[in-house]
Design a protein around this motif. Sequence first.
Motif, PDB file in Angstrom:
ATOM      1  N   TYR A 189       0.835  -1.100   0.086  1.00  6.84           N
ATOM      2  CA  TYR A 189       0.030  -0.064   0.108  1.00  6.84           C
ATOM      3  C   TYR A 189       0.803   1.339  -0.028  1.00  6.84           C
ATOM      4  CZ  TYR A 189      -3.810   3.178   1.204  1.00  6.84           C
ATOM      5  OH  TYR A 189      -4.808   4.098   1.224  1.00  6.84           O
ATOM      6  N   ALA A 190       2.007   1.159   0.721  1.00  2.12           N
ATOM      7  CA  ALA A 190       2.841   2.209   0.819  1.00  2.12           C
ATOM      8  C   ALA A 190       3.399   2.820  -0.595  1.00  2.12           C
ATOM      9  CB  ALA A 190       4.118   2.214   1.561  1.00  2.12           C
ATOM     10  N   ALA A 191       3.785   1.484  -1.349  1.00  5.52           N
ATOM     11  CA  ALA A 191       4.403   1.535  -2.591  1.00  5.52           C
ATOM     12  C   ALA A 191       3.201   2.294  -3.581  1.00  5.52           C
ATOM     13  CB  ALA A 191       4.436   0.234  -3.332  1.00  5.52           C
ATOM     14  N   PHE A 192       2.050   2.006  -3.667  1.00  5.83           N
ATOM     15  CA  PHE A 192       0.873   2.333  -4.153  1.00  5.83           C
ATOM     16  C   PHE A 192       0.772   3.776  -3.967  1.00  5.83           C
ATOM     17  CE2 PHE A 192      -3.570   3.561  -4.182  1.00  5.83           C
ATOM     18  CZ  PHE A 192      -4.038   3.118  -5.514  1.00  5.83           C
ATOM     19  N   LEU A 193       0.740   4.287  -2.661  1.00  6.45           N
ATOM     20  CA  LEU A 193       0.492   5.503  -2.260  1.00  6.45           C
ATOM     21  C   LEU A 193       1.709   6.694  -3.038  1.00  6.45           C
ATOM     22  CD1 LEU A 193      -0.847   4.914   1.573  1.00  6.45           C
ATOM     23  CD2 LEU A 193      -1.968   5.972  -0.574  1.00  6.45           C
ATOM     24  N   MET A 194       2.905   5.885  -2.632  1.00  6.46           N
ATOM     25  CA  MET A 194       4.081   6.797  -3.345  1.00  6.46           C
ATOM     26  C   MET A 194       4.055   6.897  -4.527  1.00  6.46           C
ATOM     27  SD  MET A 194       8.076   5.729  -3.410  1.00  6.46           S
ATOM     28  CE  MET A 194       7.915   3.934  -4.475  1.00  6.46           C
ATOM     29  N   ALA A 195       3.561   6.061  -5.478  1.00 12.19           N
ATOM     30  CA  ALA A 195       3.364   6.191  -6.939  1.00 12.19           C
ATOM     31  C   ALA A 195       2.199   7.204  -7.080  1.00 12.19           C
ATOM     32  CB  ALA A 195       2.888   5.033  -7.565  1.00 12.19           C
ATOM     33  N   PHE A 196       1.182   7.023  -6.440  1.00 15.46           N
ATOM     34  CA  PHE A 196       0.117   8.083  -6.703  1.00 15.46           C
ATOM     35  C   PHE A 196       0.275   9.387  -5.990  1.00 15.46           C
ATOM     36  CE2 PHE A 196      -1.800   4.223  -8.348  1.00 15.46           C
ATOM     37  CZ  PHE A 196      -2.538   4.512  -9.455  1.00 15.46           C
ATOM     38  N   LEU A 197       1.003   9.481  -5.154  1.00 16.39           N
ATOM     39  CA  LEU A 197       1.326  10.836  -4.694  1.00 16.39           C
ATOM     40  C   LEU A 197       2.158  11.651  -5.665  1.00 16.39           C
ATOM     41  CD1 LEU A 197       2.186  13.005  -2.487  1.00 16.39           C
ATOM     42  CD2 LEU A 197       3.997  11.800  -1.897  1.00 16.39           C
ATOM     43  N   PHE A 198       2.949  11.188  -6.470  1.00 11.51           N
ATOM     44  CA  PHE A 198       3.660  11.727  -7.400  1.00 11.51           C
ATOM     45  C   PHE A 198       2.666  12.100  -8.645  1.00 11.51           C
ATOM     46  CE2 PHE A 198       7.460   9.478  -5.598  1.00 11.51           C
ATOM     47  CZ  PHE A 198       7.817  10.663  -4.731  1.00 11.51           C
ATOM     48  N   ALA A 199       1.875  11.056  -8.586  1.00 15.54           N
ATOM     49  CA  ALA A 199       0.929  11.174  -9.998  1.00 15.54           C
ATOM     50  C   ALA A 199       0.108  12.532  -9.692  1.00 15.54           C
ATOM     51  CB  ALA A 199       0.186   9.965 -10.198  1.00 15.54           C
ATOM     52  N   THR A 200      -0.409  12.794  -8.460  1.00 11.84           N
ATOM     53  CA  THR A 200      -1.235  13.634  -7.815  1.00 11.84           C
ATOM     54  C   THR A 200      -0.565  14.922  -7.922  1.00 11.84           C
ATOM     55  OG1 THR A 200      -2.322  12.199  -6.310  1.00 11.84           O
ATOM     56  CG2 THR A 200      -2.537  14.549  -6.009  1.00 11.84           C
ATOM     57  N   VAL A 201       0.885  15.134  -7.609  1.00 16.37           N
ATOM     58  CA  VAL A 201       1.333  16.557  -7.854  1.00 16.37           C
ATOM     59  C   VAL A 201       1.550  16.786  -9.264  1.00 16.37           C
ATOM     60  CG1 VAL A 201       3.602  17.503  -7.494  1.00 16.37           C
ATOM     61  CG2 VAL A 201       2.543  16.132  -5.601  1.00 16.37           C
ATOM     62  N   PHE A 202       1.900  15.859  -9.947  1.00 12.85           N
ATOM     63  CA  PHE A 202       2.058  16.086 -11.470  1.00 12.85           C
ATOM     64  C   PHE A 202       0.792  16.626 -12.063  1.00 12.85           C
ATOM     65  CE2 PHE A 202       1.066  14.002 -15.688  1.00 12.85           C
ATOM     66  CZ  PHE A 202       1.677  14.709 -16.454  1.00 12.85           C
ATOM     67  N   LEU A 203      -0.250  15.837 -11.935  1.00 14.36           N
ATOM     68  CA  LEU A 203      -1.820  16.448 -12.361  1.00 14.36           C
ATOM     69  C   LEU A 203      -2.109  17.773 -11.912  1.00 14.36           C
ATOM     70  CD1 LEU A 203      -3.520  12.933 -12.401  1.00 14.36           C
ATOM     71  CD2 LEU A 203      -2.585  13.977 -14.542  1.00 14.36           C
ATOM     72  N   LEU A 204      -1.920  17.979 -10.581  1.00 13.49           N
ATOM     73  CA  LEU A 204      -2.068  19.252 -10.090  1.00 13.49           C
ATOM     74  C   LEU A 204      -1.495  20.476 -10.618  1.00 13.49           C
ATOM     75  CD1 LEU A 204      -2.978  21.518  -7.826  1.00 13.49           C
ATOM     76  CD2 LEU A 204      -1.188  20.551  -6.219  1.00 13.49           C
ATOM     77  N   ILE A 205      -0.279  20.177 -10.931  1.00  8.43           N
ATOM     78  CA  ILE A 205       0.420  21.325 -11.759  1.00  8.43           C
ATOM     79  C   ILE A 205       0.053  21.248 -13.402  1.00  8.43           C
ATOM     80  CG2 ILE A 205       2.921  22.092 -12.634  1.00  8.43           C
ATOM     81  CD1 ILE A 205       3.864  20.691 -10.073  1.00  8.43           C
ATOM     82  N   ARG A 206      -0.327  20.375 -13.746  1.00  7.35           N
ATOM     83  CA  ARG A 206      -0.667  20.204 -15.318  1.00  7.35           C
ATOM     84  C   ARG A 206      -1.960  20.505 -15.374  1.00  7.35           C
ATOM     85  NH1 ARG A 206      -1.977  14.763 -18.731  1.00  7.35           N
ATOM     86  NH2 ARG A 206      -1.947  15.602 -20.995  1.00  7.35           N
ATOM     87  N   SER A 207      -3.091  20.438 -14.710  1.00  5.25           N
ATOM     88  CA  SER A 207      -4.244  20.843 -14.597  1.00  5.25           C
ATOM     89  C   SER A 207      -4.575  22.191 -15.019  1.00  5.25           C
ATOM     90  CB  SER A 207      -5.069  20.489 -13.489  1.00  5.25           C
ATOM     91  OG  SER A 207      -6.575  20.746 -13.548  1.00  5.25           O
TER      92      SER A 207
END
Length: 821
Positions: free
Chosen positions: A205-223
């Motif tokens: 679950y930590a690995a999953f969260l790590m991946a989607f933490l960075f995905a979230t930051v990326f999409l925040l900036i891209r949006s």
Amino acid sequence: MSKQVYGKQAKRSSDVIKLPVLSWVLMAALILYLAWTPFQVALFNGQMLNFEKPIFWAAALACVILLIWIAKDHKSINLEGQRDWMAIWVLLLPITFVLSLFGAASHYLAMNMVIIQCTYAIMFIIGLFLLRDKLANKVIQIAIMTVAYIIVGFGLLNWFGQGTFAGKLVNWFSSGVLNGKYTDAVMSDSNGLRLTSVFQYANTYAAFLMAFLFATVFLLIRSKKWYGQAIHAFMLVPIILSVLLTLSRGGLVMLPVVFVLLLLFLKPVKQILWVVYIGIAGIASLLISSTVTELGLQLNTTYNGSEAAKGWGILLFASAVVALLGWVIQRFVAPLLERGLQAWSERKTSSLWIPVGSVIVVGAVAFLLIGTSARNILPENMSTRLENINFQQHSVLERITFYKDAMKVVQDYPVLGAGGGAWGALYEKYQNNPYISRQAHNFFLQYLVEVGIVGFVIFMAFLIYIFYKYIRHYITESEEERESHFLYLILVLSILLHSLLDFNMSYVFIGIIVYLGLGGMASVMENKSLRIQKLRFRGSGVSALYSLVLGICAIVVLFTSFRYIQASSASIEASELSQTSSSYEEIKAPLDKDLSLRKNHPDSVLLLSSLYQEVYSQNQSEEFYDAAYNVITEGLKDEPYNKYMINRLITLHQLKGEQEQAFDLLVANSENFNWDIEWYERIISQAHELGYAAHGMQDLTLRDKYFTAGIEAFNKIQSGLVHLATLPEGQLSGRAFANTPSMILNTGKMQLLLNQPAESIETFKLGLIEDLTDPTNREIARWYVAALMKQGLNDQAVLDRLIQIDPTETEQIEAIVQSIS
């Protein structure tokens, strides 16, 4: 490639791959369904029935998606360029698992992995073609992120004690709900409660969260939309807080590594924004972590609605503040940074400064949190976990042991491997110490074990080539094109790097995300013509041939999946009936159906054999004994390391009075379970019993055979104990592995009867204790004194303790001496 040129290419029929809306819906449904399917592909504990059926449904759904795509867009396929040939290359991956079936340690687990690898290949092919289309790419990215955010919310529902409500939300489609709650969404171990959400394992679950933490930051900036920025910014605190609640040291170690690597792909402005957003959200998460942790610990013990509401209120407030700050920064600060740093961004080395600085900052923070009392700002359970991060910590030492043991398997199965699930089937044979781990805790080593050097080289070449071509594309493309598929790089890189330390890829849900992501990365690679002219193919004939082959493979997998679904359903039905029904015919019917669909399905083989055995015990009909025997022996041909089957065969031999055959099976299989102390104890006990009977019949040859085998088993235990004493101080030995009074007594007796009094004395000494009230301990002392007397020696202190309990002990000891003279 410029945006204009890309736009022209996108209009070409060969590059525009438009699947029907139904396919997009099915893709999203598949991802959502698998997210709540707690299946690890290498389980080997006789409890797979509840987990395997959802995977076969997923494989069937993936085949349906592929067949829809073939029917709609088969004419778009050609094999002219390098990108197109990735659709061929990926087929080699399941083929290597098919080849590994020839030497599979478990045919059952290996076939499961073939189906799963076919599913992965399908997801890659769909991604390779589907994700070239802008709309399809957008829909799939939204689906993936939506599922991820739901998983985060689901985990926090369970953390705040609302597991019953969370269970009701997913009970209609998830196999993980038991007694109204999702099993182990909050797990408990020696570290206390740990958040796992749908994974039932905190590190994954930590690995999953790590991946989607960075995905979230990326999409925040891209949006570009304010609501998109707000949603992604809002989710940062729940994700980071969830990472902390997993108590995963591996996640905390790998997170900064992946973060710095991803920064290298970004312009300085976006690097700054990444640091700012993670910094703001991280601080907000740390500020509320103690309160949320304490509330979760309380609510998972005793639920209180007002306390749960308090926890949600704190979390939502912190998330809302970060969301507001995220919108403000994107609306006002980001444009200023873009203009102000434009000149700096154009310098060649500008993208290196912040990553280098981040390494320094991360190192400083790590030192503070691990090496100083600054970690006390965290909740106690988190602080303790950080304090224990070091290379001498038991989980690190255990992983190193797993890796060494994995290489032992590779040495015996070097070329084609030991088949899918081989580690779970074989680890007891190769383990260095008696740990329990049906996973090697390293995806790449486990893959090597399963498919050998040939399969591993093919897979690594496939993986490296995709990364190489994606990075080359990323360097040359416009910023818009770079960002269109960057999400897939984030997910794949994060999960695979963390999989160096854990078994994340043993979750089919995680595996599908990775292979879909690899397909997304490959879909934008430059489609250069092949250098070898003979390998360039195009035209309707090529499209038709590839589509035909792919379609046939999909139909075979679809048919096999449906057969396995039926088999699994029948086996589950039989298992349930065995708990409620006493009807032989009623229980046998679904078992016969299962085994007619899937030969030697382990759970059904065991249950059917048990059923036959039970009937034989009642009526002594040889027909039923033979049926029980044949079912097990046939099953063992495919599952030679299945301990449950081996034990059943031993029981059947004992049932017929064939003690010698039963004993031979125990001895022959002892090397497959080197650290199973109960197995050794059974060998020693039966060696003593059978050898003593042979001794009474004056069959000294047979006596010596049994006694020698029993003593050898005891000596192996002593060697094992010596080895365990050499383990590093921080490493746990694993399961109990120690001498027991009964094995000491039986071995000492056998040594005496083989005229080895000196050896027997040393053996008996191992079991001497002060308290002789227990009959077994008293008998050890009695035989110890007898062995001394045979050597002309004495231990008066032990003899006095025996006589104190029973004055007749002297006569009993003299009788023993006479019997062994």
